[in-house]
Design a protein around this motif. Sequence first.
Motif, PDB file in Angstrom:
ATOM      1  N   GLU A  18      62.593  40.133  21.090  1.00  8.92           N
ATOM      2  CA  GLU A  18      63.403  41.336  21.505  1.00  8.92           C
ATOM      3  C   GLU A  18      62.860  41.337  22.785  1.00  8.92           C
ATOM      4  O   GLU A  18      60.982  42.682  22.789  1.00  8.92           O
ATOM      5  CB  GLU A  18      64.003  41.753  20.616  1.00  8.92           C
ATOM      6  N   GLU A  19      62.548  41.641  23.862  1.00  6.02           N
ATOM      7  CA  GLU A  19      62.741  41.713  25.289  1.00  6.02           C
ATOM      8  C   GLU A  19      62.802  43.583  24.986  1.00  6.02           C
ATOM      9  O   GLU A  19      63.828  43.625  24.822  1.00  6.02           O
ATOM     10  CB  GLU A  19      63.069  40.992  26.112  1.00  6.02           C
ATOM     11  N   SER A  20      61.702  44.068  26.384  1.00  7.01           N
ATOM     12  CA  SER A  20      61.863  45.805  26.374  1.00  7.01           C
ATOM     13  C   SER A  20      60.894  45.426  27.832  1.00  7.01           C
ATOM     14  O   SER A  20      59.804  44.782  27.689  1.00  7.01           O
ATOM     15  CB  SER A  20      61.796  46.557  25.259  1.00  7.01           C
ATOM     16  N   GLY A  21      60.998  46.948  28.620  1.00  9.25           N
ATOM     17  CA  GLY A  21      60.457  46.967  29.528  1.00  9.25           C
ATOM     18  C   GLY A  21      61.154  46.893  30.973  1.00  9.25           C
ATOM     19  O   GLY A  21      60.090  48.072  31.718  1.00  9.25           O
ATOM     20  N   GLY A  22      62.458  46.372  31.019  1.00  6.86           N
ATOM     21  CA  GLY A  22      63.108  46.259  32.164  1.00  6.86           C
ATOM     22  C   GLY A  22      62.974  47.758  32.630  1.00  6.86           C
ATOM     23  O   GLY A  22      62.832  48.506  31.839  1.00  6.86           O
ATOM     24  N   GLY A  23      63.640  47.518  33.815  1.00  6.43           N
ATOM     25  CA  GLY A  23      64.535  48.660  34.351  1.00  6.43           C
ATOM     26  C   GLY A  23      63.947  49.219  36.069  1.00  6.43           C
ATOM     27  O   GLY A  23      64.135  47.414  36.976  1.00  6.43           O
ATOM     28  N   SER A  24      64.342  49.829  37.136  1.00  3.23           N
ATOM     29  CA  SER A  24      64.703  49.802  38.678  1.00  3.23           C
ATOM     30  C   SER A  24      63.296  50.467  39.281  1.00  3.23           C
ATOM     31  O   SER A  24      63.381  51.790  38.598  1.00  3.23           O
ATOM     32  CB  SER A  24      65.875  50.427  38.747  1.00  3.23           C
ATOM     33  N   VAL A  25      62.846  49.502  40.166  1.00  2.00           N
ATOM     34  CA  VAL A  25      61.626  50.288  40.656  1.00  2.00           C
ATOM     35  C   VAL A  25      61.908  49.965  42.246  1.00  2.00           C
ATOM     36  O   VAL A  25      62.431  49.351  42.536  1.00  2.00           O
ATOM     37  CB  VAL A  25      60.280  49.268  39.986  1.00  2.00           C
ATOM     38  N   ALA A  72      60.092  48.334  45.835  1.00  2.00           N
ATOM     39  CA  ALA A  72      59.645  47.552  46.173  1.00  2.00           C
ATOM     40  C   ALA A  72      58.142  47.122  46.073  1.00  2.00           C
ATOM     41  O   ALA A  72      58.095  48.693  46.511  1.00  2.00           O
ATOM     42  CB  ALA A  72      59.993  46.716  47.341  1.00  2.00           C
ATOM     43  N   GLY A  73      56.947  46.956  45.041  1.00  2.00           N
ATOM     44  CA  GLY A  73      56.071  47.125  45.700  1.00  2.00           C
ATOM     45  C   GLY A  73      55.405  47.590  43.964  1.00  2.00           C
ATOM     46  O   GLY A  73      54.034  47.804  43.917  1.00  2.00           O
ATOM     47  N   GLY A  74      56.375  48.014  43.340  1.00  2.00           N
ATOM     48  CA  GLY A  74      56.169  48.936  41.916  1.00  2.00           C
ATOM     49  C   GLY A  74      55.688  47.301  41.105  1.00  2.00           C
ATOM     50  O   GLY A  74      55.344  46.737  41.381  1.00  2.00           O
ATOM     51  N   SER A  75      55.087  48.084  39.994  1.00  2.00           N
ATOM     52  CA  SER A  75      54.829  47.969  38.872  1.00  2.00           C
ATOM     53  C   SER A  75      55.701  47.553  37.319  1.00  2.00           C
ATOM     54  O   SER A  75      56.646  49.251  37.773  1.00  2.00           O
ATOM     55  CB  SER A  75      53.476  47.897  38.434  1.00  2.00           C
ATOM     56  N   LEU A  76      55.627  46.867  36.170  1.00  2.00           N
ATOM     57  CA  LEU A  76      56.516  46.958  35.293  1.00  2.00           C
ATOM     58  C   LEU A  76      55.663  45.946  34.482  1.00  2.00           C
ATOM     59  O   LEU A  76      55.291  44.750  33.942  1.00  2.00           O
ATOM     60  CB  LEU A  76      58.144  46.644  35.247  1.00  2.00           C
ATOM     61  N   ARG A  77      56.085  47.007  33.184  1.00  2.00           N
ATOM     62  CA  ARG A  77      54.917  45.577  32.148  1.00  2.00           C
ATOM     63  C   ARG A  77      56.727  44.936  30.842  1.00  2.00           C
ATOM     64  O   ARG A  77      56.951  45.936  30.047  1.00  2.00           O
ATOM     65  CB  ARG A  77      54.519  47.116  31.286  1.00  2.00           C
ATOM     66  N   LEU A  78      56.931  44.058  30.470  1.00  2.00           N
ATOM     67  CA  LEU A  78      57.580  43.714  30.005  1.00  2.00           C
ATOM     68  C   LEU A  78      57.390  43.618  28.394  1.00  2.00           C
ATOM     69  O   LEU A  78      55.566  42.673  28.586  1.00  2.00           O
ATOM     70  CB  LEU A  78      58.233  42.584  30.393  1.00  2.00           C
ATOM     71  N   SER A  79      57.803  44.017  27.831  1.00  2.00           N
ATOM     72  CA  SER A  79      57.670  43.680  26.071  1.00  2.00           C
ATOM     73  C   SER A  79      58.405  42.326  25.584  1.00  2.00           C
ATOM     74  O   SER A  79      59.732  42.191  25.610  1.00  2.00           O
ATOM     75  CB  SER A  79      56.940  44.366  25.631  1.00  2.00           C
ATOM     76  N   CYS A  80      57.794  41.514  24.672  1.00  2.00           N
ATOM     77  CA  CYS A  80      58.895  40.746  23.854  1.00  2.00           C
ATOM     78  C   CYS A  80      58.048  40.883  22.588  1.00  2.00           C
ATOM     79  O   CYS A  80      57.269  40.749  22.312  1.00  2.00           O
ATOM     80  CB  CYS A  80      58.550  39.425  24.115  1.00  2.00           C
ATOM     81  N   TYR A  97      53.525  39.254  26.204  1.00  2.00           N
ATOM     82  CA  TYR A  97      53.847  40.789  27.888  1.00  2.00           C
ATOM     83  C   TYR A  97      53.887  39.976  29.105  1.00  2.00           C
ATOM     84  O   TYR A  97      53.104  38.972  28.746  1.00  2.00           O
ATOM     85  CB  TYR A  97      52.970  41.859  27.178  1.00  2.00           C
ATOM     86  N   LEU A  98      54.148  40.606  29.626  1.00  2.00           N
ATOM     87  CA  LEU A  98      54.220  40.238  31.186  1.00  2.00           C
ATOM     88  C   LEU A  98      53.877  41.617  32.195  1.00  2.00           C
ATOM     89  O   LEU A  98      55.247  41.679  32.115  1.00  2.00           O
ATOM     90  CB  LEU A  98      55.962  39.727  31.247  1.00  2.00           C
ATOM     91  N   SER A 135      66.059  40.103  38.490  1.00  2.00           N
ATOM     92  CA  SER A 135      66.775  39.332  37.662  1.00  2.00           C
ATOM     93  C   SER A 135      66.678  39.733  36.475  1.00  2.00           C
ATOM     94  O   SER A 135      66.299  40.753  35.721  1.00  2.00           O
ATOM     95  CB  SER A 135      65.581  37.966  37.358  1.00  2.00           C
ATOM     96  N   MET A 136      67.011  38.755  35.530  1.00  2.00           N
ATOM     97  CA  MET A 136      67.628  39.023  33.846  1.00  2.00           C
ATOM     98  C   MET A 136      65.946  38.444  33.686  1.00  2.00           C
ATOM     99  O   MET A 136      66.093  37.036  33.413  1.00  2.00           O
ATOM    100  CB  MET A 136      68.744  38.808  33.046  1.00  2.00           C
ATOM    101  N   TYR A 137      65.072  38.375  32.773  1.00  2.00           N
ATOM    102  CA  TYR A 137      63.786  38.638  32.181  1.00  2.00           C
ATOM    103  C   TYR A 137      64.165  38.022  30.851  1.00  2.00           C
ATOM    104  O   TYR A 137      64.351  38.857  30.054  1.00  2.00           O
ATOM    105  CB  TYR A 137      62.467  39.050  32.640  1.00  2.00           C
ATOM    106  N   TYR A 138      63.210  36.924  30.106  1.00  2.00           N
ATOM    107  CA  TYR A 138      63.380  36.311  28.946  1.00  2.00           C
ATOM    108  C   TYR A 138      62.428  35.833  28.760  1.00  2.00           C
ATOM    109  O   TYR A 138      61.609  34.997  29.477  1.00  2.00           O
ATOM    110  CB  TYR A 138      64.747  34.951  28.983  1.00  2.00           C
ATOM    111  N   CYS A 139      62.164  36.128  27.287  1.00  2.00           N
ATOM    112  CA  CYS A 139      60.637  35.488  26.411  1.00  2.00           C
ATOM    113  C   CYS A 139      61.337  34.737  25.172  1.00  2.00           C
ATOM    114  O   CYS A 139      62.396  34.676  25.124  1.00  2.00           O
ATOM    115  CB  CYS A 139      59.889  36.812  25.957  1.00  2.00           C
TER     116      CYS A 139
END
Length: 126
Positions: A5-12, A14-22, A79-80, A91-95
């Motif tokens: 189960e992935e989480s952590g996506g969102g709208s940012v 350009a130049g921003g950061s996110l931390r995706l979790s799985c 994590y990513l 994109s949609m990000y998948y683990c």
Amino acid sequence: QVQLEESGGGSVRAGGSLRLSCAASAYSASSNCMGWFRQPPGKGREWVASIDRDGRTNYEDSVKGRFTISQDNAKNTLYLQVNSLKPEDTSMYYCAAGVVYATTSDVRPQCAYQYWGQGTQVTVSS
């Protein structure tokens, strides 16, 4: 059966950061590799990064230096960290979880994947 189960996506911007979790629901003795993939709008799924159980990593060229894959084996979590985001990273990000079938000449894992999550959306605006 491993459930992811992935989480952590969102709208940012350009130049921003996110931390995706799985989060993995259970440990699989047959899975020794975890990875991230993404699917841009209207395009096919593409590989982003992999990590094996010993922490060796492999990245697609366009994300090297901007994305970092990591794992917490005690928490069964992948994590990513995605930095310096660009609109083309939307994109949609998948683990995924799988097995190492080969290594590169500089000992980076190449994996075949058996289990997939449902994805988390990352949208980057300019």
